[in-house]
Design a protein around this motif. Structure first.
Motif, PDB file in Angstrom:
ATOM      1  N   HIS A   7     -21.750   2.493 -10.470  1.00 29.91           N
ATOM      2  CA  HIS A   7     -21.004   2.437  -9.221  1.00 29.91           C
ATOM      3  C   HIS A   7     -21.974   2.088  -8.108  1.00 29.91           C
ATOM      4  CE1 HIS A   7     -22.561   6.550  -9.037  1.00 29.91           C
ATOM      5  NE2 HIS A   7     -22.424   6.477  -7.719  1.00 29.91           N
ATOM      6  N   ALA A   8     -21.464   1.473  -7.077  1.00 34.20           N
ATOM      7  CA  ALA A   8     -22.351   0.997  -6.018  1.00 34.20           C
ATOM      8  C   ALA A   8     -21.781   1.297  -4.657  1.00 34.20           C
ATOM      9  CB  ALA A   8     -22.576  -0.506  -6.167  1.00 34.20           C
ATOM     10  N   ARG A   9     -22.643   1.437  -3.682  1.00 29.80           N
ATOM     11  CA  ARG A   9     -22.293   1.570  -2.274  1.00 29.80           C
ATOM     12  C   ARG A   9     -23.008   0.454  -1.525  1.00 29.80           C
ATOM     13  NH1 ARG A   9     -19.169   4.309  -4.386  1.00 29.80           N
ATOM     14  NH2 ARG A   9     -18.781   6.537  -4.214  1.00 29.80           N
ATOM     15  N   PRO A  10     -22.546   0.102  -0.345  1.00 25.41           N
ATOM     16  CA  PRO A  10     -23.197  -0.978   0.395  1.00 25.41           C
ATOM     17  C   PRO A  10     -24.697  -0.736   0.559  1.00 25.41           C
ATOM     18  CG  PRO A  10     -21.126  -0.375   1.440  1.00 25.41           C
ATOM     19  CD  PRO A  10     -21.373   0.632   0.358  1.00 25.41           C
ATOM     20  N   GLY A  11     -25.498  -1.750   0.211  1.00 25.59           N
ATOM     21  CA  GLY A  11     -26.934  -1.652   0.386  1.00 25.59           C
ATOM     22  C   GLY A  11     -27.635  -0.771  -0.622  1.00 25.59           C
ATOM     23  N   ARG A  12     -26.947  -0.403  -1.696  1.00 26.31           N
ATOM     24  CA  ARG A  12     -27.521   0.543  -2.647  1.00 26.31           C
ATOM     25  C   ARG A  12     -27.162   0.132  -4.066  1.00 26.31           C
ATOM     26  NH1 ARG A  12     -24.874   6.112  -2.247  1.00 26.31           N
ATOM     27  NH2 ARG A  12     -25.579   5.860  -0.099  1.00 26.31           N
ATOM     28  N   SER A  13     -28.076   0.365  -4.984  1.00 24.43           N
ATOM     29  CA  SER A  13     -27.830   0.130  -6.390  1.00 24.43           C
ATOM     30  C   SER A  13     -27.826   1.466  -7.110  1.00 24.43           C
ATOM     31  CB  SER A  13     -28.908  -0.783  -6.976  1.00 24.43           C
ATOM     32  OG  SER A  13     -28.770  -0.889  -8.377  1.00 24.43           O
ATOM     33  N   SER A  14     -26.730   1.798  -7.820  1.00 21.86           N
ATOM     34  CA  SER A  14     -26.610   3.089  -8.495  1.00 21.86           C
ATOM     35  C   SER A  14     -26.133   2.884  -9.916  1.00 21.86           C
ATOM     36  CB  SER A  14     -25.627   4.012  -7.753  1.00 21.86           C
ATOM     37  OG  SER A  14     -26.049   4.239  -6.431  1.00 21.86           O
ATOM     38  N   LEU A  15     -26.646   3.703 -10.819  1.00 17.70           N
ATOM     39  CA  LEU A  15     -26.246   3.634 -12.211  1.00 17.70           C
ATOM     40  C   LEU A  15     -26.306   5.023 -12.814  1.00 17.70           C
ATOM     41  CD1 LEU A  15     -25.591   1.785 -14.697  1.00 17.70           C
ATOM     42  CD2 LEU A  15     -28.051   1.803 -15.173  1.00 17.70           C
ATOM     43  N   ALA A  16     -25.292   5.387 -13.586  1.00 14.95           N
ATOM     44  CA  ALA A  16     -25.279   6.657 -14.300  1.00 14.95           C
ATOM     45  C   ALA A  16     -25.114   6.380 -15.780  1.00 14.95           C
ATOM     46  CB  ALA A  16     -24.143   7.547 -13.792  1.00 14.95           C
ATOM     47  N   SER A  17     -25.962   6.989 -16.605  1.00 10.98           N
ATOM     48  CA  SER A  17     -25.930   6.751 -18.042  1.00 10.98           C
ATOM     49  C   SER A  17     -25.904   8.070 -18.798  1.00 10.98           C
ATOM     50  CB  SER A  17     -27.166   5.947 -18.480  1.00 10.98           C
ATOM     51  OG  SER A  17     -27.208   4.698 -17.850  1.00 10.98           O
ATOM     52  N   ILE A  18     -25.193   8.079 -19.914  1.00  9.33           N
ATOM     53  CA  ILE A  18     -25.171   9.232 -20.814  1.00  9.33           C
ATOM     54  C   ILE A  18     -26.253   9.026 -21.865  1.00  9.33           C
ATOM     55  CG2 ILE A  18     -23.807  10.557 -22.453  1.00  9.33           C
ATOM     56  CD1 ILE A  18     -21.304   9.570 -20.945  1.00  9.33           C
ATOM     57  N   VAL A  19     -27.118  10.032 -22.017  1.00  9.27           N
ATOM     58  CA  VAL A  19     -28.276   9.906 -22.894  1.00  9.27           C
ATOM     59  C   VAL A  19     -28.298  11.089 -23.866  1.00  9.27           C
ATOM     60  CG1 VAL A  19     -30.793   9.767 -22.968  1.00  9.27           C
ATOM     61  CG2 VAL A  19     -29.554   8.736 -21.062  1.00  9.27           C
ATOM     62  N   ALA A  20     -28.536  10.819 -25.129  1.00  9.52           N
ATOM     63  CA  ALA A  20     -28.701  11.889 -26.106  1.00  9.52           C
ATOM     64  C   ALA A  20     -30.058  12.562 -25.875  1.00  9.52           C
ATOM     65  CB  ALA A  20     -28.621  11.320 -27.515  1.00  9.52           C
ATOM     66  N   PRO A  21     -30.160  13.859 -26.178  1.00 11.12           N
ATOM     67  CA  PRO A  21     -31.429  14.553 -25.946  1.00 11.12           C
ATOM     68  C   PRO A  21     -32.636  13.860 -26.569  1.00 11.12           C
ATOM     69  CG  PRO A  21     -29.712  16.142 -26.424  1.00 11.12           C
ATOM     70  CD  PRO A  21     -29.106  14.792 -26.646  1.00 11.12           C
ATOM     71  N   HIS A  22     -32.483  13.314 -27.781  1.00 15.27           N
ATOM     72  CA  HIS A  22     -33.636  12.702 -28.445  1.00 15.27           C
ATOM     73  C   HIS A  22     -34.048  11.382 -27.799  1.00 15.27           C
ATOM     74  CE1 HIS A  22     -30.107  11.061 -30.646  1.00 15.27           C
ATOM     75  NE2 HIS A  22     -30.815   9.940 -30.620  1.00 15.27           N
ATOM     76  N   ASP A  23     -33.189  10.815 -26.930  1.00 15.81           N
ATOM     77  CA  ASP A  23     -33.523   9.568 -26.240  1.00 15.81           C
ATOM     78  C   ASP A  23     -34.001   9.807 -24.808  1.00 15.81           C
ATOM     79  OD1 ASP A  23     -32.839   7.883 -28.358  1.00 15.81           O
ATOM     80  OD2 ASP A  23     -30.719   7.866 -27.796  1.00 15.81           O
ATOM     81  N   LEU A  24     -34.001  11.059 -24.358  1.00 14.65           N
ATOM     82  CA  LEU A  24     -34.298  11.336 -22.949  1.00 14.65           C
ATOM     83  C   LEU A  24     -35.704  10.907 -22.563  1.00 14.65           C
ATOM     84  CD1 LEU A  24     -33.681  12.626 -20.195  1.00 14.65           C
ATOM     85  CD2 LEU A  24     -34.403  14.825 -21.167  1.00 14.65           C
ATOM     86  N   ALA A  25     -36.705  11.289 -23.345  1.00 12.58           N
ATOM     87  CA  ALA A  25     -38.086  10.985 -22.974  1.00 12.58           C
ATOM     88  C   ALA A  25     -38.321   9.485 -22.883  1.00 12.58           C
ATOM     89  CB  ALA A  25     -39.050  11.621 -23.972  1.00 12.58           C
ATOM     90  N   THR A  26     -37.739   8.723 -23.812  1.00 17.22           N
ATOM     91  CA  THR A  26     -37.908   7.264 -23.793  1.00 17.22           C
ATOM     92  C   THR A  26     -37.278   6.657 -22.553  1.00 17.22           C
ATOM     93  OG1 THR A  26     -37.936   7.193 -26.216  1.00 17.22           O
ATOM     94  CG2 THR A  26     -37.457   5.130 -25.059  1.00 17.22           C
ATOM     95  N   ALA A  27     -36.076   7.108 -22.222  1.00 19.73           N
ATOM     96  CA  ALA A  27     -35.391   6.584 -21.041  1.00 19.73           C
ATOM     97  C   ALA A  27     -36.139   6.960 -19.765  1.00 19.73           C
ATOM     98  CB  ALA A  27     -33.959   7.111 -20.997  1.00 19.73           C
ATOM     99  N   ALA A  28     -36.608   8.214 -19.689  1.00 19.69           N
ATOM    100  CA  ALA A  28     -37.339   8.657 -18.500  1.00 19.69           C
ATOM    101  C   ALA A  28     -38.651   7.895 -18.346  1.00 19.69           C
ATOM    102  CB  ALA A  28     -37.601  10.157 -18.581  1.00 19.69           C
TER     103      ALA A  28
END
Length: 505
Positions: A7-28
């Motif tokens: 989702h986005a607001r003017p002048g801003r880039s936003s993203l929300a993702s669902i991550v499994a616990p075992h993938d958290l460190a890689t994504a972070a």
């Protein structure tokens, strides 16, 4: 990543993702390597299931990425990110105390928020946790790591202090007068602020936000309102952004002026402190005329801002003249400057590793400023972030001086651009019924303030997570005190001037 919502607001880039616990460190790791900072970690009880939310931010351009990690409520665990981020290590310990979400592999899994007299297995942010249980009478003492060697001795200070100061315990290990190590123990006044928000409507939530840390009423009110507006799809009028920016700079003024005087007072130059307190009183009187409250409460509201008036050019010129006199008085005193220079040094490497923000960061050469990274109004050529590189008390003093002068310039410009002094969106005409989540970020006078909210039906708050800059900056004080002498502790502490209330939520 198992799924994503954008989702986005003017002048801003936003993203929300669902991550499994075992993938958290890689994504972070990928986000941190891309230059983002971990701004917030929040636990959630969704009623039958638990969740951990990680907010990463960067800018400019203003960018926010959320990672949502669903958890098994019978055994909630996340892999620790402590090896990737020092702030993550402390957010995880906070989440473990309040939600019982275990950071697996954490190098220091001991409690952070709940002191030893709270019984094990009680997690106050879980639904159905009930009121405070009976205290443990034999909880033992805090497990300070001792420092041993010839001539080493301990000095305990607090949590009860001689002056009008909130409670905090400081344990020093020293040789002679030189500090080898200092450990701060906080959370003596943990108030359950985030739980108090739950179930309130968004207007009632503002009253709590303004009172999180009394000297940061505007900073917390603004971050809260931005988060609510993000969640509810409320479009804020342009004039309101200008008024909000002006209020934020007014709050910066009176706090920085007070700090400059207090720093001088801590080295025995009381006359400069008297001058500073006189100027601070003038600024507080001006605040009262702007919003009706000396600490500027009531100026920022959900959907906009309301003020009675803005500072006049002559008033800003008077403040600037008096401030220049104060700076000349303090800076021309050789003894004051000698005490400031080289005292309580926080270098650039430690500042970045610890993740400090605000005055403390900019005095150590870190250029991050939320007014540029996460802008809500264009401050134009009248704004340039203050920055010094020596990381000592003198640098923190000079950053405050530069920021006062910048704030006066910004205020003069904003006052000419403001139109409607009662600029509030019609909440009846907003895009949604208020079900959703949102994030608010602003540069308070101590540093960046972050609020994340989740709003349910009838615009009732389901979850509010607050990050005051003091939470990120307190660990840096211990580092800066290494090789500092004990008599300089009050000076070093004041140069950081961190909030107990903002930390001890």
């Amino acid at each position: 990543m198992t799924g994503a919502l954008g989702h986005a607001r003017p002048g801003r880039s936003s993203l929300a993702s669902i991550v499994a616990p075992h993938d958290l460190a890689t994504a972070a790791q990928a986000l941190l390597s891309d230059g983002m900072r971990l701004a917030l970690v929040s636990g959630h009880d969704d009623g039958g299931s638990l969740r951990a939310t990680y907010l990463f931010t960067s800018g400019p351009p203003d960018t926010r990425v959320e990672l949502h990690v669903p958890l098994d409520s019978s055994r909630p665990q996340v892999p620790t990110l402590a090896a990737l981020s020092f702030p993550a290590s402390r957010f995880e310990r906070e989440m473990a105390d309040l939600f019982g979400i275990e950071p697996v592999g954490h190098p220091q899994p001991r409690r952070l928020v709940l002191h030893q007299h709270w019984p094990a297995g009680w997690y106050p942010m879980r639904h159905g946790s009930g009121g405070p249980p009976e205290m443990v009478t034999d909880g033992g003492s805090f497990p300070f790591v001792p420092v041993e060697g010839p001539g080493v001795y301990e000095i305990p200070v607090g949590p009860v202090h001689a002056g009008l100061i909130e409670p905090g315990h400081f344990r020093f290990w020293v040789v002679g007068e030189t500090i080898l190590r200092m450990k701060a123990r906080l959370w003596f006044v943990h108030k359950g602020i985030e739980r108090l928000f739950e179930g309130k409507d968004i207007v009632a939530g503002l009253e709590i936000a303004e009172r999180i840390s009394g000297d940061t009423a505007v900073g917390h009110a603004l971050a809260y309102c931005q988060a609510v507006e993000d969640a509810c799809g409320i479009v804020v009028p342009g004039d309101a952004h200008i008024l909000r920016a002006a209020l934020l700079e007014l709050e910066r003024l009176h706090n920085h002026v007070a700090d400059i005087g207090a720093l001088c007072n801590d080295v025995g130059f009381g006359i400069a402190n008297a001058w500073a307190l006189s100027l601070r009183e003038r600024l507080l009187q001006l605040n009262g005329e702007v919003t009706g409250h000396r600490l500027l409460r009531g100026g920022v509201v959900p959907g906009g801002a309301r003020v009675d008036r803005l500072p006049r050019p002559a008033e800003l010129a008077e403040v600037a003249h008096r401030f220049d006199e104060l700076v000349e008085l303090a800076s021309s005193n050789a003894l004051v400057m000698e005490r400031f220079a080289g005292t309580a040094v926080l270098d650039d490497a430690h500042a970045r590793d610890i993740g400090v923000v605000g005055v403390v960061a900019r005095a150590a050469g870190v250029a991050f400023d939320g007014r540029l990274s996460h802008p809500f109004v264009d401050l134009g050529e009248h704004f340039s972030p203050a920055r010094h590189t020596t990381g000592d008390v003198l640098a923190r003093y000079l950053v405050r001086i530069d920021e006062v002068r910048s704030s006066l310039s910004v205020l003069a410009d904003l006052a000419t651009r403001a139109g409607d002094l009662d600029a509030v969106a019609s909440r009846e005409g907003t895009a949604t019924n208020g079900v959703g989540s949102g994030v608010g970020i602003c540069e308070g006078w101590r540093g960046v303030v972050v609020h994340r909210v989740e709003v349910g039906e009838a615009r009732r708050l389901r979850r509010v997570k607050v990050v005051d800059p003091s939470f990120l900056n307190w660990p840096a004080l211990s580092v800066a005190l290494s090789d500092t002498i004990v008599p300089d502790f009050p000076l070093a502490n004041k140069s950081f001037n961190l909030s107990y209330a903002g930390n001890d939520l």
